[in-house]
Design an enzyme around this catalytic site. Structure first.
Site, short mmCIF file in Angstrom:
data_model
loop_
_atom_site.label_atom_id
_atom_site.label_comp_id
_atom_site.label_asym_id
_atom_site.label_seq_id
_atom_site.Cartn_x
_atom_site.Cartn_y
_atom_site.Cartn_z
CD GLN C 200 29.97 56.54 27.68
OE1 GLN C 200 30.04 57.48 26.73
NE2 GLN C 200 29.61 56.89 28.72
N GLY C 241 35.28 63.85 21.78
CA GLY C 241 34.45 63.12 22.79
C GLY C 241 33.19 62.51 22.50
CG HIS C 242 30.77 60.78 25.43
ND1 HIS C 242 30.25 60.07 26.77
CD2 HIS C 242 30.70 61.99 25.80
CE1 HIS C 242 30.31 60.69 27.54
NE2 HIS C 242 30.44 61.97 27.10
CG ASN C 243 27.05 61.62 23.04
OD1 ASN C 243 26.98 60.44 22.88
ND2 ASN C 243 27.06 62.03 24.62
#
Lengths: 340, 340, 340
Positions: C200, C241-243
Site C-alpha cells: 500500500q 478504507g484505502h483509496n
C-alpha cells in the site's frame, strides 16, 4: 506508481515467472490500473468486468491470465494470477526500508529484556521486564511491550502499538498503530447488582504471518490464551474477545466484533461490521457477508448473511410499517386459507 | 491456571466463605474449567447446562451451589455463587503486582501537578499542569493526562491511555490501553453548507469502580460533563458521545455506540455492536440484545431487540426479495379479505 | 458555562451581529440551555420543540430567530441562526490557549524535519525524517509523525495521534487522540489459501478545516492517495478504507465503516454505525440514517435507511418467526389470489 528503477518487459516477465510474447525490450517505468496507467506503465487485468477497459487503456503492456490473452492489443505478460502479479509489481515501487538496527537512546528498555542484535527499537519505545525481541524485528516509536512478552523474528510493530504482558507474537507479523493486544477480557460476575471482576490471567498467542490493523483490540484469555492462527489477516477497529480462537488463514474485515470464547475455523472470511456471538463455533470455510449478526454456531461451509440493504427512507418507513405487522399478516393469511 | 502457592481444600473453603464437607486436607494446586481441570485442580459449576460434565471432570474438587451438591462425586465446597467463587480463586493465581511507587525519570510531569507519594508513574508518561494523582494510583507507560484532570486513589491506567483536560476519574477504576477520555464531542452547526464547530467545554466525570476497555472513546460534554456512574463496566471500542449519562452498575459490551445527550439508566446491559440514538432516555433495568438499533426512548425495564440473525446467503436473498415486497403483500392481503 | 469575563447584552449583540431591542446594559455572565440557565445567563432557542421552555427558563436573556421573537418575555438578541450564535457564545467561555511555541526537550525530532518557528511540539512527540510542520501548528504529547508527512498551518493534533509516512494534512485541522492516519489498506491476494500482501504505497491527503475524532482510522491508498475533502467532519471510531474519497463538507458520525475504493460525494451525512460497501459511488447530498448497510451505489440525493428499530424482545422473537416465513407467505398469498 513509479518503480524504483526502470525494467524491461522481459525482466518483469522473468520476475513474475510469466510469459512475454512480444515487446521484450520495451522499457517500463511503473504500474497502474487499466484506467490510470500512462504509456510508460504496465497494467493488469484481474477481474473479468474490466475487460472493456483493455481497449481504452494507455498502458504500454498488460499482465493477464491466459484466458484473456487474445483480448489485448498491447504486449502482454501471461501469468496464472494477475492480481498476485500486481502485488509483486507494487513491490518494485517500494523503497528499500532503511536498515536501522539498534536501540534509540530515548527508548526505555528493562534490564532483563533480551533484544536481538539485528532488531530495531525506535524512539520512545518501552520494553518491559523479561521481554524477548527476535532478529530483524522493527519496533516503531512509542510502542509499549509488557513484561514477559515475546516478538518473533522479522515482525514489525508500527508506532504506538500496545502489547500487554504475556503476549506472544510470531514471526513476520505486521501490527499497525493503535492496536492493543492483551487487554483484560470483559469478564464480570454479578453480585447483588454489582459487577465483580474475574481476573484475566492467560495471555494472547499470535502465530506467524499475521497482520493486525490499526486500533484493533485482541483481549487476553481467562484460563487459556486467546489464539490467532497462522496467516490470519485482521483489519482496523476489530474487537476480539477473550478466549477466542481464530483458525489459520482466516480474514476479518474492519469493525467486526467477535464475542468471548468463540471459535472461528480456518479459511473463513468475516465481512465488515459483523458481530459474532460468544461461545459459538464457526466451522472452516465459512463466509459471513458484511454487517451480519451471527447468533448461533455454523457447522457447514458456505456464505451466510443477515441484515437488509439501505433503501430510500420513504420506502423504508413503509416497509417498517408492514414489517411490524408481519405476525398479523401471517395470521390473516391463515384465516383466508381456511375460508376457502 | 496454577495458584501462586498451594492451598488445602479447607483453606480454600475458608477463603471463599463456603462449606467443605470432606477432603479438608486435600492439597489443591490450581483452578480450571470442568473440561480442562487436572487431578490437582479445583473446578466449579456455574451454569446448569454443564451438569453432565461433573461426571467427566478430572478435577480433585468442585465448587458448587447447594442445589447441585448431590451431583458431585468429588469433595465439594458449597457457596452461594460458584461463578463469583471462581473469580476469587483466580485471584489466588495472579502474581502480586510489584510495588513500584515513584516517578520514572523519563516521565514528564508538570511542576503544578500533585502526585501522591504512593502513586506510580511509569516510563514516558505525560502529566499536565494542575493534575492530581491519588494514593496508590498506577499510571502506565506512555499515558497522557491533560491539565486540571484528577485520578482517584487506587485507579490503574494501562499503557497509552489518553486523558484530556478536565477529566475526573474516581477511585479503584481500571482503564485499558488506547482508551481516550475527554475528546471533543461531535458538535457542529451548519452555516450555508459549512460545519461550524461548537466548542466542547465541559469535561468527563467517571465515578468509582468503573472499568473502561481498550480503544474506547468517551467524549467530553458541551455545557455539563459526560457522566459514567459508579461500578459501570465498559468493554473495548465503545463510543460514548458528549453529555451522555450512564447510570450506576450498567454494563456496555464491545463496539456499542451511544450518541450524544442520551441517558442510560442503572443496571442496564447493552449488547455488543448496538447503536443508541442521541437525545433519548433508557430507563433502569433495560437489556438491549446485541446489534440492536435503539431509535426511541425506552421507559419500561425488560429485554429489547432488533436486527435479524445471519442465515445462509441463498435463503437470505430469497427473504430479502419478499421483504421488499412487504407493503405489496399487505395490500394484496387486504384485497383478498374484502373479496370474501 | 461562565464567560471568561462578563459582557453587556449590547456587547453580545454586537459580537453576534444580532439585534438587541431592550436590556442593552444588562450584564451577562455566561450561557446555558433553556432548562439550565441561571438568572445571570443568556440562553438560546435553536429548535421549535423547545418553545414551551421559553416560559419556564430562568435566563436573563434569549438569543432567538426573528420568527420566535414575540414568544419571549425576556430581553432578546435576534440572529439569523441561534445555534451558530450559541457556538459563538461558547467561544467566550473558552480560556485562551497558552501560547507555547517551541520544541519540548523530550520530543524527538529528525534533523531533516522542518518545524515552523511558531509551531509547538509538546513532550515526547516523535517527528520523522523530512516532515514539515507549518506555522502555528500544535503537536500534542506523544504524537508520532512518519517520514515525509506534512502538517498545514494552525492544525492541532491532540496527544497520541499517529500519522504514518507520506500523509498530508491541511490547515486548521483538528485531530483527536488515538486517530491513526495512513496505516496500510487491507489489500491481500489469495494464493492457494494463503493471503499475499499487496503493498500500500500511496499516502493520505486531508484538506483544510477537517476534524477527525478519537481512535478513528484512515488507511493509506494503494496507487493513489485516500482523500478527505475540505471541511469534512469525522467522529470517533470511524474506519475509512484505502483509496476512499470523501467529498467536501461531508459529515460522518461515530463507528461508521467505509470499505475501500468507495467515493462519497459532497455535503453528505453518514449516520452512526453505518457500513458502506467498497467500490461504490455515493452522490452529493445523500443522507444515510444510523446503522444502515449501503451495498450499492446511490446516484440520487435524498435520505436512505435500512435496518429495523429495537422492540421488546418477545415481540421481536414473534416478528423473526414470521420474517423467516416471508417467502412462504408470499407464495400462499399468490395461491389465494389465483383461487378467486
Amino acid at each position: 506508481m513509479q518503480f524504483q528503477t526502470t525494467h524491461t518487459l522481459a525482466e518483469l516477465a522473468a520476475y513474475l515467472q510469466g510469459t512475454c510474447l512480444s515487446g521484450a525490450q520495451m522499457v517500463i517505468q511503473g504500474v497502474n490500473t487499466l484506467k490510470e496507467a500512462s504509456s510508460t506503465d504496465i497494467t493488469f487485468l484481474a477481474q473479468p468486468q474490466y475487460v472493456p477497459l483493455l481497449a481504452e487503456t494507455h498502458a504500454a503492456a498488460v499482465v493477464v491470465g491466459a484466458n484473456h490473452a487474445d483480448k489485448c492489443n498491447q504486449p502482454i505478460i501471461i501469468v496464472p494470477d494477475p492480481y498476485i502479479a500486481f502485488g509483486q509489481l507494487m513491490r518494485l515501487c517500494a523503497p528499500d526500508e532503511p536498515v536501522l538496527a539498534g536501540i534509540h537512546p530515548s527508548a526505555v528498555v528493562a534490564k532483563t529484556a533480551v533484544i536481538a542484535k539485528t532488531a530495531t527499537i525506535e524512539a520512545q519505545a518501552f520494553i518491559g521486564e523479561h521481554v524477548q525481541i527476535g532478529e530483524g524485528v522493527h519496533i516503531g516509536p512509542q510502542v509499549s511491550i509488557g513484561a514477559h512478552s515475546t516478538i518473533g523474528a522479522q515482525t514489525k510493530l508500527f508506532a504506538q502499538v500496545g502489547i500487554y504482558h504475556q503476549v506472544h507474537i510470531g514471526e513476520r507479523c505486521i501490527i499497525h498503530s493503535g492496536a492493543v493486544i492483551g487487554a483484560d477480557g470483559f469478564g464480570f460476575a454479578n453480585h447483588k447488582g454489582n459487577w465483580i471482576k474475574i481476573p484475566q490471567l492467560a495471555g494472547v498467542e499470535i502465530a506467524d504471518d499475521v497482520e493486525i490493523g490499526a486500533n484493533t483490540a485482541i483481549d487476553r484469555g481467562v484460563l487459556t490464551p486467546t489464539r490467532i492462527g497462522r496467516g490470519v489477516k485482521i483489519d482496523n477497529l476489530v474487537q476480539i474477545g477473550h478466549n477466542v480462537q481464530v483458525g489459520d488463514h482466516t480474514i476479518i474485515t474492519g469493525c467486526v466484533a467477535i464475542a468471548g470464547s468463540t471459535t472461528i475455523g480456518k479459511h473463513c472470511a468475516i465481512g465488515g461490521g459483523s458481530c459474532i456471538n460468544g461461545h459459538i463455533q464457526i466451522t472452516d470455510g465459512v463466509q459471513i457477508t458484511a454487517m451480519s449478526g451471527v447468533l448461533a454456531s455454523i457447522d457447514k461451509p458456505g456464505v451466510y448473511s443477515s441484515g437488509s440493504p439501505a433503501i430510500e427512507n420513504a420506502k423504508w418507513r413503509k416497509l417498517m410499517a408492514s414489517y411490524f405487522r408481519l405476525p398479523d399478516i401471517l395470521k390473516r393469511l391463515r384465516a383466508l386459507e381456511q375460508d376457502k
